[in-house]
Every structure is written in C-alpha cells, then in structure tokens.
Design a protein around this motif. Sequence first.
Motif, mmCIF file in Angstrom:
data_model
loop_
_atom_site.group_PDB
_atom_site.id
_atom_site.type_symbol
_atom_site.label_atom_id
_atom_site.label_comp_id
_atom_site.label_asym_id
_atom_site.label_seq_id
_atom_site.Cartn_x
_atom_site.Cartn_y
_atom_site.Cartn_z
ATOM 1 N N ARG A 84 -4.002 11.019 46.517
ATOM 2 C CA ARG A 84 -2.197 10.823 46.990
ATOM 3 C C ARG A 84 -1.901 12.407 46.543
ATOM 4 O O ARG A 84 -1.127 12.609 47.154
ATOM 5 C CB ARG A 84 -2.440 10.142 45.893
ATOM 6 C CG ARG A 84 -2.276 8.264 46.174
ATOM 7 C CD ARG A 84 -2.023 7.377 45.343
ATOM 8 N NE ARG A 84 -0.391 7.464 45.158
ATOM 9 C CZ ARG A 84 0.340 7.222 45.014
ATOM 10 N NH1 ARG A 84 -0.247 6.069 43.539
ATOM 11 N NH2 ARG A 84 2.082 6.827 44.492
ATOM 12 N N LEU A 85 -1.818 12.839 46.084
ATOM 13 C CA LEU A 85 -1.699 14.270 45.542
ATOM 14 C C LEU A 85 -1.742 15.121 46.260
ATOM 15 O O LEU A 85 -0.646 16.156 47.444
ATOM 16 C CB LEU A 85 -1.547 14.867 44.095
ATOM 17 C CG LEU A 85 -1.542 16.444 43.397
ATOM 18 C CD1 LEU A 85 0.473 16.746 43.809
ATOM 19 C CD2 LEU A 85 -1.878 16.901 42.094
ATOM 20 N N HIS A 86 -3.263 15.078 47.228
ATOM 21 C CA HIS A 86 -3.052 16.006 48.384
ATOM 22 C C HIS A 86 -2.885 16.108 49.221
ATOM 23 O O HIS A 86 -2.102 16.655 50.164
ATOM 24 C CB HIS A 86 -4.826 16.308 48.282
ATOM 25 C CG HIS A 86 -5.581 17.075 49.673
ATOM 26 N ND1 HIS A 86 -6.076 16.579 50.749
ATOM 27 C CD2 HIS A 86 -5.951 18.579 49.053
ATOM 28 C CE1 HIS A 86 -5.910 17.737 51.596
ATOM 29 N NE2 HIS A 86 -6.255 18.716 50.672
ATOM 30 N N ALA A 88 0.349 14.277 49.268
ATOM 31 C CA ALA A 88 1.818 14.941 49.541
ATOM 32 C C ALA A 88 1.879 16.051 49.902
ATOM 33 O O ALA A 88 3.166 16.877 50.413
ATOM 34 C CB ALA A 88 2.267 13.878 48.176
ATOM 35 N N LEU A 89 0.714 16.826 49.472
ATOM 36 C CA LEU A 89 1.469 18.644 48.959
ATOM 37 C C LEU A 89 1.140 18.306 50.971
ATOM 38 O O LEU A 89 1.611 19.701 51.487
ATOM 39 C CB LEU A 89 -0.370 18.764 48.688
ATOM 40 C CG LEU A 89 0.379 18.709 47.121
ATOM 41 C CD1 LEU A 89 -1.139 19.888 46.127
ATOM 42 C CD2 LEU A 89 1.609 20.051 46.876
ATOM 43 N N VAL A 90 0.131 17.945 51.194
ATOM 44 C CA VAL A 90 -0.399 18.251 53.267
ATOM 45 C C VAL A 90 1.496 18.208 53.575
ATOM 46 O O VAL A 90 1.836 19.061 54.660
ATOM 47 C CB VAL A 90 -1.299 17.897 53.797
ATOM 48 C CG1 VAL A 90 -1.731 18.403 55.099
ATOM 49 C CG2 VAL A 90 -2.765 18.883 52.593
ATOM 50 N N ALA A 91 1.412 17.027 52.976
ATOM 51 C CA ALA A 91 2.955 16.580 54.137
ATOM 52 C C ALA A 91 4.127 17.079 53.755
ATOM 53 O O ALA A 91 5.594 17.375 54.860
ATOM 54 C CB ALA A 91 3.307 14.983 53.604
ATOM 55 N N ALA A 92 4.526 17.960 52.407
ATOM 56 C CA ALA A 92 5.328 18.450 51.955
ATOM 57 C C ALA A 92 5.413 19.780 52.890
ATOM 58 O O ALA A 92 6.436 20.081 53.281
ATOM 59 C CB ALA A 92 5.801 18.679 50.590
ATOM 60 N N ASP A 100 -3.187 13.296 56.432
ATOM 61 C CA ASP A 100 -4.969 13.153 56.393
ATOM 62 C C ASP A 100 -5.860 13.626 57.406
ATOM 63 O O ASP A 100 -6.576 13.629 57.593
ATOM 64 C CB ASP A 100 -5.016 11.346 56.392
ATOM 65 C CG ASP A 100 -4.016 10.379 55.207
ATOM 66 O OD1 ASP A 100 -4.218 11.200 54.154
ATOM 67 O OD2 ASP A 100 -3.762 10.065 55.508
ATOM 68 N N ASP A 101 -5.029 14.346 58.023
ATOM 69 C CA ASP A 101 -6.258 14.993 59.154
ATOM 70 C C ASP A 101 -6.840 16.514 58.193
ATOM 71 O O ASP A 101 -8.083 16.827 58.941
ATOM 72 C CB ASP A 101 -4.913 15.748 59.456
ATOM 73 C CG ASP A 101 -5.258 15.240 61.186
ATOM 74 O OD1 ASP A 101 -5.206 13.792 61.246
ATOM 75 O OD2 ASP A 101 -3.975 14.749 62.363
ATOM 76 N N LEU A 102 -5.837 16.781 57.335
ATOM 77 C CA LEU A 102 -6.942 17.810 55.838
ATOM 78 C C LEU A 102 -7.590 16.868 55.654
ATOM 79 O O LEU A 102 -7.286 16.765 54.387
ATOM 80 C CB LEU A 102 -5.578 18.849 55.818
ATOM 81 C CG LEU A 102 -6.263 19.902 54.868
ATOM 82 C CD1 LEU A 102 -6.967 20.408 55.654
ATOM 83 C CD2 LEU A 102 -5.401 20.241 54.095
ATOM 84 N N PRO A 103 -9.211 17.693 55.262
ATOM 85 C CA PRO A 103 -10.012 16.545 54.178
ATOM 86 C C PRO A 103 -9.771 16.868 52.824
ATOM 87 O O PRO A 103 -9.474 18.272 52.855
ATOM 88 C CB PRO A 103 -11.537 17.202 54.833
ATOM 89 C CG PRO A 103 -11.336 17.694 56.087
ATOM 90 C CD PRO A 103 -9.864 18.127 56.357
ATOM 91 N N PHE A 104 -9.856 16.150 52.129
ATOM 92 C CA PHE A 104 -9.251 16.448 50.916
ATOM 93 C C PHE A 104 -10.561 17.940 49.890
ATOM 94 O O PHE A 104 -11.544 17.572 50.277
ATOM 95 C CB PHE A 104 -9.824 15.108 50.045
ATOM 96 C CG PHE A 104 -9.496 15.706 48.169
ATOM 97 C CD1 PHE A 104 -8.354 15.817 47.782
ATOM 98 C CD2 PHE A 104 -11.074 15.784 47.122
ATOM 99 C CE1 PHE A 104 -8.429 15.866 46.377
ATOM 100 C CE2 PHE A 104 -10.889 16.050 46.368
ATOM 101 C CZ PHE A 104 -9.349 16.047 45.990
#
Length: 159
Positions: A84-86, A88-92, A100-104
């Motif tokens: 979830r944090l990942h 949120a960081l990508v969305a920010a 969700d396009d960027l893999p964790f």
Amino acid sequence: MADTDHADTDEQDTDAAEGVNEQVTDDQDAVEATGDVEGDTDTADDDSTAETDAQDDDTEATEVEQLKAQADQHEQRADALAHRLHSALVAADGRLADPDDLPFNAEHLDDTDALSAAIGDLIARKPGLKAQNVTGDVGAGKRGSDRTPPADLLKIIQG
C-alpha cells in the motif's frame, strides 16, 4: 607351616567374598521386593514429575505454535502495508496514470531516487502508462460572459 597359613588365608578370603556376595544378593532381593533403593525418590514423585514435565512441554509447544501464527499474521500485514505504501508513493509522484503499473520493489520504499528512476524507466519503455493531463480549451462547457439574465416571470405576465 607357611603353606598352611597361606591356605587358611585363602579360605578366609573366599569366605569373606562369599559373605559379601550373599549380602549384595540379599540387598538386591530387598530392593526388588520393596522397589526402594537408598537415595532414590519415591516412584509416585517420579511419575508426577514426568507428567508435569510433559504438561510443560505441551504448554510450551502450544505457546510456540501461537507465537509462530502471530508472527505469520504480522508478516502478512507488514507485506500488505508495504504494498500500500509503494502504491501511495507512486501515486504521489503523479507521472503514472495507475500506480499499480509499477511492480512492487522494497528498495523503492527507502530510496526515493530509485523510485523516481524506476517510474521514468517505465514511462520511457511504455509511454501509454503516462498520466494524461488535459489542459486548454476543449470546446465544451460554459464560455465567457454570454450569460443571459434569468427569466423574470413578473415581467412576462405583465407583458
């Protein structure tokens, strides 16, 4: 006479050894009959101690299993929160339409430069994933001050 003394000594040694053997045998018979040996604790105490040890082992095993289950639950929750944090960081960051396009990747959580580079690399490889920002006049909606005053029903009725 020396032979006689030696023979008498041998007989005494043999008699003494037989006496000791008889005493040991008598002691063994007494132990077998009573089940008790000097210095040993009562067998009932041994049984209760063994049961207590078995109960302690069972309790400890149960506690260990519970702790392992809790650790698994906490690990699953930590993984979910990291994902979830990942996202949120990508969305920010705002450069991707769907976070969700960027893999964790766990490295992205600690290193913002690595996250930014990964997003830039993904957009370079797949430009269609880039966020679309619509700007300018698209020719729809209200425009300027071409507004007509609201209808006044009283003036319409009066004519």
